[in-house]
Design an enzyme around this catalytic site. Structure first.
Site, short mmCIF file in Angstrom:
data_model
loop_
_atom_site.label_atom_id
_atom_site.label_comp_id
_atom_site.label_asym_id
_atom_site.label_seq_id
_atom_site.Cartn_x
_atom_site.Cartn_y
_atom_site.Cartn_z
CB CYS A 1 1.14 -3.42 -2.39
SG CYS A 1 2.09 -2.12 -3.22
CB CYS B 1 0.27 -2.39 -5.77
SG CYS B 1 1.99 -2.64 -5.31
CG ASP B 2 -3.46 -3.76 -5.13
OD1 ASP B 2 -3.10 -3.76 -6.33
OD2 ASP B 2 -3.19 -4.69 -4.35
#
Length: 355
Positions: free
Chosen positions: A174, A177-178
């Site tokens: 992701c 997300c990261d």
């Protein structure tokens, strides 16, 4: 079974959607029963252990309400001691809340309001009868007037042992997300895939990385023409044609430091330095246990039959989070639909006069 043994609401799943549904339904005095999943080797290997995908991540920078700061004292007092003992060590936190910490906080909040939790999997359901009937891995049968399915979707990975070794230490599924984490900033990164999602991930990461290598097995992308043009015209994206990741390299201190690419035409190999690898080859919704009980999309996700509602094809059964969302796939959107599903279940019970 007597009527007293029929649950008002059973929630299946323990990610942000499941816990949010539990918090809202518990506050509505529905006394929800939540199945958080089982600690089995099969669940570990496919990434479906209790607390959901977020528990498999490190820092969570994009969930509202948890800015960088010193969270140690709060975490130590907010979560029950027996649960704290099973978590990674809590440091003084100059960084945001971590995935496991956030999930433990959600779990604690849900149980504070009276949510009952069973650490087991639901392996089959019968939505053709009322009350609904659910069977667990341990062979227990439970009945409920309403059910909220919040089992999520697991990211597809390449299946390499070296890839599994560096998950959350440079290997991710992701970018949103990261991707902005310090370990990836101004560093070369790898994205694996050739569809729209892979190109979107590569484009997003190009805002942070020094260079993004988009690794694709073939000599043309599967992505839409406009997405292909976007990748090809981006000076910070290099497409590695006819290539597959054969191995991920790294060490305990730095995490991922590079990958070995294999040419899909002649099997020649070469090494490529990188500080992270993002796998963008799709997700698999955790819906196998439903076995035709609910209408699914072509991709296997539980279908919502009415816009802006969490209604499924069976009245009284609702779904929330990534098990129905193949587009956003964020913790905060999952939590929002968990709230919606709980409210939908509460209103259904009220309409039916079920107390």
């Amino acid at each position: 079974m007597s009527d007293q043994e029929i649950e008002r609401t059973i929630i299946i799943g323990s990610g942000p959607a499941g816990w949010s549904a539990a918090i809202y339904s518990a506050r509505a005095n529905l006394r929800p029963l939540l199945f958080e999943g089982a600690w089995t080797e099969a669940n570990r290997l496919q990434g479906t252990t209790p607390l959901g995908q977020l528990a498999l991540t490190t820092e969570v920078e994009n969930y509202a309400g948890f800015p960088s700061g010193k969270l140690k004292e709060f975490l130590s007092t907010a979560i029950q001691p027996d649960r704290v003992a099973g978590m990674p060590p809590i440091d003084e936190h100059a960084h945001p809340v971590t995935g496991p910490e956030l999930m433990e906080l959600m779990r604690q909040q849900a149980t504070n309001f009276g949510t009952r939790v069973i650490t087991d999997d639901i392996v089959s359901v019968d939505f053709s009868r009322r009350p609904f009937e659910l069977t667990s891995l341990e062979g227990q049968t439970h009945r409920a007037h309403t059910v909220i399915v919040a089992t999520g979707a697991r990211a597809n990975y390449l299946g390499l042992a070296s890839e599994d070794k560096f998950k959350n230490r440079g290997v991710s599924a992701c970018a949103v997300c990261d991707g902005a984490l310090p370990r990836f900033r101004s560093k070369p990164l790898i994205v694996v895939g050739g569809g729209d999602t892979a190109v979107e991930e590569a484009s997003y990461l190009s805002k942070y990385a020094s260079m993004v290598h988009l690794v694709h097995r073939r000599d043309s992308l599967r992505a839409s023409k406009i997405m292909q043009a976007r990748a090809i015209s981006n000076p910070k994206i290099t497409i590695e044609w006819n290539s597959a990741v054969d191995e991920v390299f790294g060490d305990d201190k730095l995490g991922v430091t590079g990958v070995c690419l294999k040419d899909t035409r002649n099997e020649a190999t070469r090494q490529l330095p990188a500080s992270g690898m993002f796998v963008a080859i799709g997700h698999t919704p955790n819906t196998a246990f439903l076995k035709g009980q609910l209408e699914l999309t072509d991709g296997g996700y539980v279908k919502w039959i009415k816009p802006f509602r969490t209604y499924t094809s069976v009245e009284g059964v609702y779904s929330a989070g990534d098990v129905s969302d193949d587009y956003y796939r964020q913790a905060i959107t999952s939590a929002g639909t968990g709230c919606m599903a709980a409210l939908d279940a509460e209103r259904y019970l009220a309409q039916k006069g079920i107390e």
